[in-house]
Scaffold this motif. Structure first.
Motif, PDB file in Angstrom:
ATOM      1  N   GLY A  16       0.796  -1.224   0.000  1.00  0.00           N
ATOM      2  CA  GLY A  16       0.000   0.000   0.000  1.00  0.00           C
ATOM      3  C   GLY A  16       0.826   1.270   0.000  1.00  0.00           C
ATOM      4  O   GLY A  16       0.272   2.377   0.055  1.00  0.00           O
TER       5      GLY A  16
ATOM      6  N   ARG B 228       1.487   4.751  -4.469  1.00  0.00           N
ATOM      7  CA  ARG B 228       0.184   5.255  -4.899  1.00  0.00           C
ATOM      8  C   ARG B 228       0.346   6.310  -5.963  1.00  0.00           C
ATOM      9  O   ARG B 228       1.356   6.995  -6.012  1.00  0.00           O
TER      10      ARG B 228
ATOM     11  N   ASP C 160      -5.815   8.208  -6.833  1.00  0.00           N
ATOM     12  CA  ASP C 160      -6.720   7.212  -6.266  1.00  0.00           C
ATOM     13  C   ASP C 160      -6.314   5.780  -6.595  1.00  0.00           C
ATOM     14  O   ASP C 160      -7.043   4.842  -6.291  1.00  0.00           O
ATOM     15  N   TRP C 161      -5.193   5.629  -7.254  1.00  0.00           N
ATOM     16  CA  TRP C 161      -4.762   4.278  -7.646  1.00  0.00           C
ATOM     17  C   TRP C 161      -3.672   3.770  -6.713  1.00  0.00           C
ATOM     18  O   TRP C 161      -2.683   4.451  -6.456  1.00  0.00           O
ATOM     19  N   LEU C 162      -3.877   2.536  -6.234  1.00  0.00           N
ATOM     20  CA  LEU C 162      -2.845   1.836  -5.472  1.00  0.00           C
ATOM     21  C   LEU C 162      -1.982   1.082  -6.479  1.00  0.00           C
ATOM     22  O   LEU C 162      -2.507   0.388  -7.348  1.00  0.00           O
TER      23      LEU C 162
ATOM     24  N   ARG D 190      -2.392  -1.629 -11.150  1.00  0.00           N
ATOM     25  CA  ARG D 190      -2.955  -0.583 -10.291  1.00  0.00           C
ATOM     26  C   ARG D 190      -4.369  -0.992  -9.926  1.00  0.00           C
ATOM     27  O   ARG D 190      -5.087  -1.609 -10.715  1.00  0.00           O
TER      28      ARG D 190
ATOM     29  N   ARG E 209      -8.683   2.751  -5.611  1.00  0.00           N
ATOM     30  CA  ARG E 209      -8.914   2.808  -4.175  1.00  0.00           C
ATOM     31  C   ARG E 209     -10.385   2.581  -3.800  1.00  0.00           C
ATOM     32  O   ARG E 209     -10.696   1.926  -2.818  1.00  0.00           O
TER      33      ARG E 209
END
Ligand code: MOS
Length: 733
Positions: free
Chosen positions: A423, A426, A429-431, A602, A605
């Motif tokens: 995690g 990043r 909003d993309w992990l 990716r 989130r």
């Protein structure tokens, strides 16, 4: 896509020659078996059972017979004893399952062929097949899958692997992993459907059928029909994808053959896409259990891998990947076990990297779990446990370049830029998730023959019953002869895919090139020896020698015996019994192609959408005869690996074991939008032991390890460890 479209070659690699049959394919000139047009052809359509296990009480064929153009309807009542029971490939026979085609009133599984209509047109045959009314007595509760009550579990003792004392070492292990995994049923879905055309001329039968092994069709059919094998010819010039589903003789062929004999006309069958889900084999679902113990510096001290694989009631079929996954890393205490779980399903079979894909997923995911627990880089964990001898019997690898593959792929990928904590990477909003895994596939070969003819005009012709499945066999055969004789490539022609030609191994197990190239090399050596021309002499000298001989041509047959096969086994290839051997099955050594897979994905989130952004694989597989076609094989494998991890699974109806997504709309495979940047790197490797050609094969390894790299990347992105395939966004909600 970055860089050149295909690699230009390197040490121990041949020329990236363009695909020999490429023009014929893109212009539509190439004739696939169902494209062959024969005069007066009648068309067949199968009717498959619409219940799970059960019994046929009777047929009402009135409505079917009323369809204009219907000629004949075959059922178990009308076929009688025209087809003889023969053993399946797993019992030393030729067929992909043990069910006798239209053999009795018993139905073993949903989708079993129980009738075949023959009509003047395909449309009439299909309509009539749909109008067949069958009265059945269904079994009240067929066992539909690997978890069903009523499915029978059986341990396969011969597949057990043991070294040291696993239980004691595991109990004493400072760091331990204990995890269970599942992989789903999957279907190959080659673009080209399962087709068969049969035509009799007197007592001689010609079969046009896409196949990975024309001689299994020829010799199996001879036994089923009780006719001499010499009277049967099987032709399979082009194959539109096979992936294991066209490996051996299936039930349809004998039905078409006897229909053609009854009618005195050619008969053509093209099974529908849906029917394709049960008329050939598939990748069975598995459950797996992995236990690892390691020291704090990452050395494995105990490794246990046990698998349960779905099979049919009729056939005990297991891919047995645990006999391989227990021999890949250094470890003193090992236990490997394989079990089959027999249910009321069609017999599964081989699908691209049959054991390596599911078992590799479990082992390589478990290793990533271990690396995380150790706080160790997963690449370094593989390095610490790398070995040049397999740990169970202490046998040497003929060559092993696993860590070179990791180093090349990691550098290309930029792995050193990874932030290890889940995690922690990043973008908005993309992990972001990065993951890696090993790839491996046994280097195998089977007895094969090839005939090479050198003509006085300086052209050469190569012939072998090997198959062009789209992998590049034709190009490879021409290249090997050109290289060995010094003849310009454009002056070499090729014949293949015909049982009248010198026999080759089944083109499965990534063994085709290794086996057939070795046979071609032996034939070319014999030509040079006969002409008294040394190996390094130029083309002109060879031409001059043929001219001086006064012969129109010189022709030699090369027969290559695979390592581990006895001299007495050579004649077996002339009876359709040339199967691949290698990997961990040899008495004196182990042989593997190896690779490393890296994936960046990716995950959104909020929506948990999973997108693979890029994949880098590096593979070492001995001599690469053609970097272009090999690269294409590896790319295709990697793309399939992405689909296998995120998309593909066959849905099973819990009432009757029907496959509810048996079509290409509902059976998901990756589309362009799912695949972005992919790199397959050929790592140069030389192996003088593995076989005459020094080839390990690249047909399957590209797909191995991708699912684990993806599940490991999902963990890295989210901290969630997913052990069940395919991985879906709902698993991350
Ligand atoms: Mo491959 S599954 O051995 O055709």
């Amino acid at each position: 896509m970055t860089g050149p479209l295909f690699p230009q070659g390197g040490p121990n690699m041949g020329q990236p020659a363009p695909r020999y049959e490429g023009r014929a394919k893109v212009t539509g000139e190439a004739r696939y078996p169902s494209d062959v047009r024969l005069p007066r052809t009648a068309h067949a359509c199968l009717h498959l059972s619409r219940i799970g296990r059960g019994t046929i009480r009777g047929f009402d064929l009135t409505a079917a017979r009323a369809v204009h153009g219907v000629i004949d309807i075959l059922t178990h009542e009308t076929v009688g004893d025209a087809i003889r029971q023969t053993p399946a490939i797993y019992q030393g026979g030729y067929t992909s399952d043990s069910l006798l085609p239209l053999g009795s009133a018993e139905i073993a599984h949903w989708g079993q062929p129980i009738a075949m209509v023959v009509a003047e047109t395909y449309e009439a045959a299909r309509e009539a097949a749909q109008r067949i009314v069958v009265t059945t007595a269904p079994h009240p509760s067929p066992a539909v899958d690997i978890n069903a009550p009523g499915a029978e579990t059986r341990a396969l003792e011969p597949m057990m692997v043991q070294a040291g004392d696993f239980d004691a070492a595991y109990a004493a292990g400072p760091i331990r992993i204990d995890a269970r995994y599942t992989t789903p049923a999957q279907h190959q879905n080659p673009m080209e459907l399962f087709a068969t055309q049969c035509v009799w001329e007197g007592d001689r039968l010609t079969v046009h059928e896409p196949s990975q092994y024309v001689n299994s069709v020829k010799f199996g059919l001879a036994e089923q029909l009780g006719v001499p094998a010499d009277n049967i010819r099987v032709i399979s010039t082009h194959v539109g994808g096979a992936f294991g589903a066209k490996g051996f003789l299936t039930q349809r062929t004998a039905l078409v053959a006897i229909a053609a004999r009854r009618l005195g006309r050619p008969v053509k069958l093209v099974a529908t896409r849906e029917q394709g889900f049960t008329v050939s084999g598939y990748r069975a679902e598995t459950r797996q259990h992995v236990q690892l113990a390691a020291t704090r510096d990452g050395r494995l001290t105990a490794l246990r891998h046990e698998g349960w694989e779905l099979t049919s009631r009729a056939d005990t079929v297991a891919m047995g990947g645990a006999s391989m996954t227990t021999r890949l890393y250094a470890c003193p205490n090992i236990l490997g076990r394989v079990n089959t779980v027999a249910a009321d399903r069609s017999t599964p079979g081989f699908m691209r990297a049959p054991g390596e894909v599911p078992y590799g997923f479990a082992l390589e995911t478990a290793l990533d779990e271990l690396a995380d627990r150790l706080g160790m880089d997963p690449v370094e964990l593989r390095r610490v446990n790398d070995t040049q001898t397999e740990p169970v019997g202490g046998l040497p690898y003929t060559s092993r370049s696993l860590m070179r593959c990791f180093d090349v792929a990691a550098a290309t990928f930029g792995w050193s830029g990874r932030s290890p904590r889940p995690g922690s990477m990043r973008e908005g909003d993309w992990l972001i998730g990065w993951g890696c895994a090993s790839a491996y596939y046994p280097a195998q070969a089977g007895n094969s023959a090839a005939r090479v003819r050198l003509t006085a005009d300086g052209t050469a012709h190569v012939a072998s019953a090997g198959h062009e499945l789209g992998q590049g066999m034709t190009t490879m055969m021409a290249q090997v002869a050109a290289e060995e004789l010094g003849v310009p490539l454009e002056r070499v022609t090729v014949s293949l895919g015909d049982s009248d030609l010198p026999p080759a191994v089944v083109n499965g197990g990534s063994a085709g090139t290794a086996s057939v190239a070795s046979a071609i090399m032996i034939a070319c050596d014999a030509i040079r020896a006969r002409l008294g021309v040394p190996r390094d002499a130029p083309y002109a000298a060879l031409r001059a020698a043929v001219a001086a001989s006064g012969l129109a041509f010189v022709e030699e047959l090369g027969e290559a015996r695979a390592h581990g096969r006895s001299p007495e086994s050579l004649p077996d290839m002339y009876r359709g019994r040339a199967l691949p051997l290698g990997g961990v099955e040899l008495p004196d050594r182990v042989q593997f192609a190896m690779g490393a897979q890296f994936v960046e994905l990716r995950i959104h989130r909020w929506t948990r959408e999973i997108r693979v952004r890029r994949a880098v694989g590096a593979f070492a597989a001995g001599r690469i005869i053609n970097p272009r076609t090999s690269h294409s094989q590896l790319l295709g494998g990697m793309i399939w690996g992405i689909g296998s991890a995120l998309h593909e699974h066959t849905d099973i109806d819990q009432r009757n074991a029907a496959y509810t997504n048996a079509n290409l709309a509902d059976y998901l495979v990756p589309v362009h939008a799912d695949i972005s940047e992919i790199q397959a790197i050929l790592v140069s490797e030389e192996d003088r032991l593995v076989n005459q050609a020094g080839v390990k094969g690249v047909g399957e390894i590209g797909v191995v390890g991708v699912a684990a790299a993806i599940s490991n990347a999902v963990f890295h992105a989210t901290g969630r460890r997913l052990r069940d395939l395919p991985i879906k966004l709902e698993h991350l909600l």
